[in-house]
Design an enzyme around this catalytic site. Sequence first.
Site, PDB file in Angstrom:
ATOM      1  N   GLU A  27       0.835  -1.201   0.000  1.00  0.00           N
ATOM      2  CA  GLU A  27       0.000   0.000   0.000  1.00  0.00           C
ATOM      3  C   GLU A  27       0.877   1.261   0.000  1.00  0.00           C
ATOM      4  O   GLU A  27       1.772   1.385   0.825  1.00  0.00           O
ATOM      5  CB  GLU A  27      -0.918   0.006   1.219  1.00  0.00           C
ATOM      6  N   CYS A  81      -7.370  -0.980   8.768  1.00  0.00           N
ATOM      7  CA  CYS A  81      -6.056  -1.016   8.117  1.00  0.00           C
ATOM      8  C   CYS A  81      -5.666   0.358   7.579  1.00  0.00           C
ATOM      9  O   CYS A  81      -4.600   0.883   7.903  1.00  0.00           O
ATOM     10  CB  CYS A  81      -6.036  -2.042   6.982  1.00  0.00           C
ATOM     11  N   HIS A 115      -0.696  -5.603   3.054  1.00  0.00           N
ATOM     12  CA  HIS A 115      -1.829  -6.511   3.228  1.00  0.00           C
ATOM     13  C   HIS A 115      -1.361  -7.914   2.847  1.00  0.00           C
ATOM     14  O   HIS A 115      -0.703  -8.083   1.815  1.00  0.00           O
ATOM     15  CB  HIS A 115      -2.998  -6.113   2.322  1.00  0.00           C
TER      16      HIS A 115
END
Length: 156
Positions: A42, A104, A123
């Site tokens: 991410e 998250c 993730h």
Amino acid sequence: MQLPVVYQKAKEQVFMIWTTLQPLLTVHVGLASSAKAIIILEQCGKNKGYQEMDACGFHPEGGCCMLDGPEKIESTINMKTLWKNISVEGIDIIFSRDAGRYICDYTYYTSLYYGSGRAAFIHVPPLSKSVTADLLGKALQMIILEMLKQCGEDRQ
């Protein structure tokens, strides 16, 4: 450290990490239960849009992480470079600019905010016959070592 699936408590623990430990980099790992043999790197955290209730039935005021914070914060780690340079047999690695609008992404944004961008979020898929703890551990170790190399380049 395992963070709870509770917005406010996660925020408090992330604040504590940055103020007491003062790390060079904080790497957060979250479960992407729908992912099958895919690790997702991410790039940024988003400040708004948190309407889903947490484990205690709450969501942040105004659906926002930091009332005074920018719309999004980019990690100082170049996840796209990482994604291009890493391969792990038996598991795909992809690049993302959207960690979702739940704990998250909330945790990631909060860590990016307190750490001035020196945070990363990965993730991971659930463990399975094809994604063993050993394979996932080796993949994470490889990814984090590459992140630390980037941190070292930034310091020189």
